[in-house]
Design an enzyme around this catalytic site. Structure first.
Site, short mmCIF file in Angstrom:
data_model
loop_
_atom_site.label_atom_id
_atom_site.label_comp_id
_atom_site.label_asym_id
_atom_site.label_seq_id
_atom_site.Cartn_x
_atom_site.Cartn_y
_atom_site.Cartn_z
N HIS A 109 1.07 -1.47 0.40
CA HIS A 109 0.11 -0.34 0.02
C HIS A 109 0.93 1.06 0.15
O HIS A 109 1.09 1.83 0.06
CB HIS A 109 -1.29 -0.08 1.24
CG HIS A 109 -2.22 -1.17 1.28
ND1 HIS A 109 -2.99 -0.98 1.00
CD2 HIS A 109 -2.02 -2.63 1.59
CE1 HIS A 109 -3.43 -1.68 1.01
NE2 HIS A 109 -3.27 -2.64 1.46
N ASN B 260 -10.02 -3.00 2.18
CA ASN B 260 -9.97 -2.95 0.94
C ASN B 260 -11.09 -2.60 -0.01
O ASN B 260 -11.99 -2.80 0.86
CB ASN B 260 -9.48 -3.81 0.76
CG ASN B 260 -8.11 -3.95 0.68
OD1 ASN B 260 -6.73 -2.93 1.19
ND2 ASN B 260 -7.43 -5.47 0.67
N HIS C 103 -4.06 1.50 11.89
CA HIS C 103 -4.01 0.03 12.84
C HIS C 103 -5.14 -0.76 13.22
O HIS C 103 -5.72 -0.05 13.88
CB HIS C 103 -2.88 0.71 14.55
CG HIS C 103 -2.27 -0.18 15.20
ND1 HIS C 103 -2.47 -1.67 14.73
CD2 HIS C 103 -1.80 -0.51 16.58
CE1 HIS C 103 -1.55 -2.91 15.34
NE2 HIS C 103 -1.95 -2.31 17.11
N TYR D 10 0.59 -3.98 12.33
CA TYR D 10 0.62 -2.14 11.79
C TYR D 10 1.74 -1.88 12.93
O TYR D 10 2.24 -0.59 12.03
CB TYR D 10 -0.55 -1.91 11.45
CG TYR D 10 -1.68 -2.79 10.45
CD1 TYR D 10 -1.90 -3.73 10.35
CD2 TYR D 10 -2.35 -1.87 9.48
CE1 TYR D 10 -2.54 -5.02 8.99
CE2 TYR D 10 -2.16 -2.45 8.22
CZ TYR D 10 -2.76 -3.89 8.25
OH TYR D 10 -2.65 -4.23 7.20
FE1 HDE Z 1 -2.24 -4.71 5.28
N1 HDE Z 1 -1.20 -4.04 5.82
N2 HDE Z 1 -2.01 -6.51 5.55
N3 HDE Z 1 -4.03 -5.67 4.85
N4 HDE Z 1 -3.57 -3.19 4.97
C1 HDE Z 1 -0.06 -2.56 5.19
O1 HDE Z 1 0.42 -1.44 7.30
C2 HDE Z 1 -0.71 -6.68 7.16
C3 HDE Z 1 -4.13 -7.21 5.04
C4 HDE Z 1 -4.36 -2.43 4.26
O2 HDE Z 1 -3.34 4.08 3.71
C5 HDE Z 1 1.53 -2.14 6.12
O3 HDE Z 1 1.52 1.02 7.95
C6 HDE Z 1 -0.75 -8.01 7.48
C7 HDE Z 1 -6.05 -7.10 4.67
C8 HDE Z 1 -4.60 -1.49 4.13
O4 HDE Z 1 -1.47 2.84 5.52
C9 HDE Z 1 1.05 -4.12 7.07
C10 HDE Z 1 -1.74 -8.62 7.21
C11 HDE Z 1 -6.52 -5.54 4.21
C12 HDE Z 1 -3.05 -0.74 3.84
C13 HDE Z 1 0.85 -4.47 6.75
C14 HDE Z 1 -2.31 -7.63 6.36
C15 HDE Z 1 -5.52 -5.02 4.19
C16 HDE Z 1 -2.30 -1.51 5.17
C17 HDE Z 1 1.41 -1.42 5.21
C18 HDE Z 1 -1.78 -9.81 6.99
C19 HDE Z 1 -7.58 -5.37 4.16
C20 HDE Z 1 -3.00 0.88 3.88
C21 HDE Z 1 2.33 -0.03 5.68
C22 HDE Z 1 -2.40 -10.81 8.20
C23 HDE Z 1 -8.73 -5.48 4.83
C24 HDE Z 1 -2.81 1.26 5.06
C25 HDE Z 1 1.32 0.00 7.20
C26 HDE Z 1 -2.64 3.04 4.53
C27 HDE Z 1 -0.90 -1.81 4.83
C28 HDE Z 1 0.24 -5.53 7.03
C29 HDE Z 1 -3.85 -7.60 5.10
C30 HDE Z 1 -5.85 -3.86 4.06
C31 HDE Z 1 2.94 -4.09 6.62
C32 HDE Z 1 0.64 -8.84 8.34
C33 HDE Z 1 -6.74 -8.43 4.68
C34 HDE Z 1 -5.45 -0.51 3.79
O5 HDE Z 1 1.78 -3.60 8.40
#
Ligand code: HDE
Length: 697
Positions: free
Chosen positions: A70, A143, A334, A357
């Site tokens: 993202h 999402n 977060h 997060y």
């Molecule tokens: Fe994320 N995801 N994600 N994700 N995600 C990040 O956090 C993560 C997942 C989503 O505009 C990171 O700040 C793991 C699902 C959005 O700043 C990180 C897993 C969904 C955004 C991270 C998931 C999301 C992130 C990267 C599996 C939809 C952007 C930078 C367990 C429900 C937020 C950050 C923004 C961002 C980890 C799965 C949505 C690395 C470990 C499911 C919208 O922390």
């Protein structure tokens, strides 16, 4: 519409226009910033030049790590307002009072590409909302798909490594069409449901403002009596759900890599505020096991036909950030930022996110004090015993431990009558075990449900997308394995894909055909057919019937469309009667992919033939291929007819408009701002017209 030039001036207005001269970070006034301090005019730069050193050092440290996923995004501020009290289900303060507005910041994003990648790639879009509630920040980090690629967060690094650019050459940027992703997919059938969404047009939204959002996981509401209710969150855009066509999305990557970002920015600047309705699917705790899938499995939806959406409020985005880095880049979401009344479930993906997060922000924002950055700061008072650390900007006084008597016992713990976050009491009992629950095992029913819920054109776009993506995969065994997996979803789908990518048709698998969920189709998410913010290009040149062009522009603008006069050159064109018509954009700077519709008024481009100009011809051809509304008036009608297949009906005489599959023509317009404009608006409001014959005659 706001004056774009004024907007530019506003954007560049200094922080302190009435203030004094340039200074260093220490506030020392500077009167020369173009030449370094040197020993003689041609001599070496001197260490003593503290202004030079500070300027360069600060520049060298301007970048922070981009988000690992993202990375590319765009954000905006606004508010959320509930329709009615949700007290029956949740005690969350921001869901109680319909007269109360809670400020929000929303960041939309793509997932795969780096910060500088294009907007219109095929990808999931992030839809993350920070609610600044009176009880603390609540982050709904969702999402634009309701499902995710994996079931357990421990697979996330594997999935992300596979989908990101390949490690040896960092290719491809912003694209899922490459070997490592499809290798992973073909070996990991739990990805299939989300892959179906990814191959659908949901993955190329027309606008962030026309995109659904989903919380994905099952969460919990908890009411004042401590009763829990399972909840899934949905954002529904007021303008309906609309997408691009793949060919269009690809061209837009070059024509305007900021296509979605610009659209969000421009419409908010113009005061046309995007709006979404928040809906919830509620499942009583006692019904937890009454579905043929597991509520804790993030690769499954609860079909809306089983549990209808209950609208509970609306969100409006009405302010652009002032500084991209300070706000959109530094916003820290977060999933564990919850408020009293909202709680987690044991979804293993959610549990992993609750770790990840916070961890990622510590690196990205350089330490533990990122909640003090303005965009992250709660409006609720903050009183903690947390201290110090990098970038501490508070000057704490008093004691920093609990319990204490020297600090008057402050901050005191909330007494039992004060609303505080209390985790839902839940009995948890089990062996320590590394094993997926068998209730997560069915990887094919819901992808098949998705496929069977699509209209014919949606199915065709999905097949085309699979053919494109797998056609870019070099390893034949990966193509074959993916087709084999698809055959478990639907044999027809798998065979159609196989045919396009040089793979033998798969053997027929006996897969039960699930009931469709009509709510999944674009056909049932069109919104109200409004043309608000739809971009309409009017192709004009000297000799154009300016009155016609103005009349249609007036009628469409009154309905909220944004209409631009496009001519071969900037400036003005001379209308047929001599009246000048101001040009909004020069043809070489634009393309059909940046618009939703095109209009050819009488005497449009080039000596009465609107299509004599190559760029104009390409414009109209592409609009036709991409299913967009096309309008033509008077002398332009025969010129358009000469381009289109004979089976498309155009007007041959009279003043009535003729509409055929989004091609709206009128041979002898007398009042084009009326009947014709109405028919043209209807064609634009239908978004795209898929049932057109090919341009090849
Ligand atoms: Fe994320 N995801 N994600 N994700 N995600 C990040 O956090 C993560 C997942 C989503 O505009 C990171 O700040 C793991 C699902 C959005 O700043 C990180 C897993 C969904 C955004 C991270 C998931 C999301 C992130 C990267 C599996 C939809 C952007 C930078 C367990 C429900 C937020 C950050 C923004 C961002 C980890 C799965 C949505 C690395 C470990 C499911 C919208 O922390």
């Amino acid at each position: 519409m706001a004056d774009p030039k004024q907007e530019q001036r506003d954007a560049f207005r200094a922080d302190d226009p009435a203030g004094g001269p340039l200074t260093t970070d220490q506030g020392v006034t500077v009167d020369h910033t173009d030449d370094s301090l040197t020993a003689g005019e041609r001599g070496p730069t001197l260490m003593e030049d503290f202004h030079f050193r500070e300027k360069l050092t600060r520049f060298d440290h301007e970048r922070i790590p981009e988000r690992v996923v993202h990375a590319r995004g765009a954000g905006a501020y606004g508010y959320f307002q509930p329709y009615e009290s949700c007290a029956e289900f949740t005690r969350a303060a921001f869901l109680q009072d319909p007269s109360e507005r809670t400020p929000v910041f929303v960041r939309f994003s793509t997932v795969q590409g780096p910060r500088g990648s294009a907007d219109t790639v095929r990808d999931v879009r992030g839809f993350a909302t920070k609610f600044y509630t009176s009880e603390g920040n609540y982050d709904l980090v969702g999402n634009n798909f309701p499902v995710f690629f994996i079931q357990d967060g421990i697979k996330f690094p594997d999935f992300v490594h596979a989908v990101k650019m390949e490690p040896h050459n960092e290719i491809p940027t912003g694209a899922s069409a490459h070997d490592t992703l499809w290798d992973f997919v073909s070996l990991q059938p739990e990805t299939l449901h989300t892959i179906m969404w990814l191959m659908s047009d949901r993955a190329i939204p027309r606008s962030y403002r026309m995109m659904q959002g989903f919380g994905v996981h099952t969460f919990r509401f908890v009411n004042a009596q401590g009763r829990g209710t399972f909840v899934k969150f949905h954002w529904k855009p007021k303008l309906g759900v609309h997408s691009l066509v793949w060919d269009e999305a690809q061209e837009a990557q070059g024509r305007d890599p900021d296509f979605n970002r610009r659209d969000l920015w421009d419409t908010i600047e113009a005061g046309i505020y995007p709006e979404w309705e928040l809906g919830v699917q509620l499942v009583p705790e006692e019904d937890e096991h009454s579905f043929d899938f597991d509520l804790l499995d993030a690769t499954k939806i609860i079909p809306e036909e089983l549990v209808p959406l209950r609208p509970i409020g609306r969100m409006v985005l009405n302010r652009n950030p002032d500084n991209f880095f300070a706000e959109t880049e530094q916003v820290a979401f977060h999933t564990a930022n919850v408020v009293p009344g909202i709680d987690f479930t044991n979804d293993p993906l959610l549990q992993a996110r609750n770790f990840s997060y916070l961890d990622t922000q510590l690196l990205r924002l350089g330490g533990p004090n990122f909640a003090q950055i303005p965009v992250n700061r709660p409006v609720a008072p903050v009183r903690t015993n947390q201290r110090d650390g990098f970038h501490q900007s508070k000057i704490h006084r008093g004691t920093n431990y609990s319990p204490n008597s020297l600090g008057g016992g402050c901050p005191a713990l909330a007494d039992p009558d004060t609303p505080a976050f209390r985790h839902l009491t839940e009995r948890v009992d089990g062996h320590k075990i590394r094993k997926r629950s068998p209730s997560f095992d069915d990887h094919y029913t819901q992808p098949a449900m998705f496929w069977h819920s699509m209209s014919d054109w949606e199915k065709q776009h999905i097949v085309d997308a699979f053919r494109f993506e797998l056609g870019k995969v070099n390893a034949m065994q990966v193509r074959e394995r993916t087709v084999e997996q698809l055959s478990r979803v639907d044999h027809g789908l798998a065979s159609a894909v196989a045919e396009g990518i040089g793979v033998a048709p798969p053997p027929r698998q006996e897969t039960p055909r699930p009931a469709p969920s009509p709510a999944l189709s674009f056909e049932n998410n069109k919104g109200d057919g409004s043309i608000t913010t739809r971009m309409v290009a009017v192709l004009v040149s000297d000799g154009v019937d300016a009155g016609q062009a103005e009349a249609v522009r007036g009628a469409l603008t009154a309905q909220g469309a944004i209409v631009e006069m496009i001519a071969p050159r900037d400036g003005e064109v001379a209308g047929a009667g001599g009246a000048a018509l101001a040009v909004d954009r020069a043809l070489p700077t634009v393309a059909s992919v940046l618009y939703d519709a095109v209009l050819l008024p009488s005497g449009g481009l080039g000596s009465g033939d609107p299509l004599a100009d190559d760029a104009a011809l390409r414009f109209v051809e592409n609009a036709y291929r991409h299913g967009k509304a096309i309008g033509a008036l008077g002398a332009s009608v025969p010129a358009l007819a000469g381009l289109l297949p004979e089976t498309v009906t155009v007007a041959s005489n009279g003043g009535d408009p003729v509409a055929d599959r989004g091609v709206v023509t009128c041979a002898e317009p007398t009042a084009p701002g009326e009947g014709f404009a109405r028919a043209f608006a209807e064609a634009i409001g239908a978004h795209r017209h898929w049932d057109r014959p090919s341009l090849r005659r």
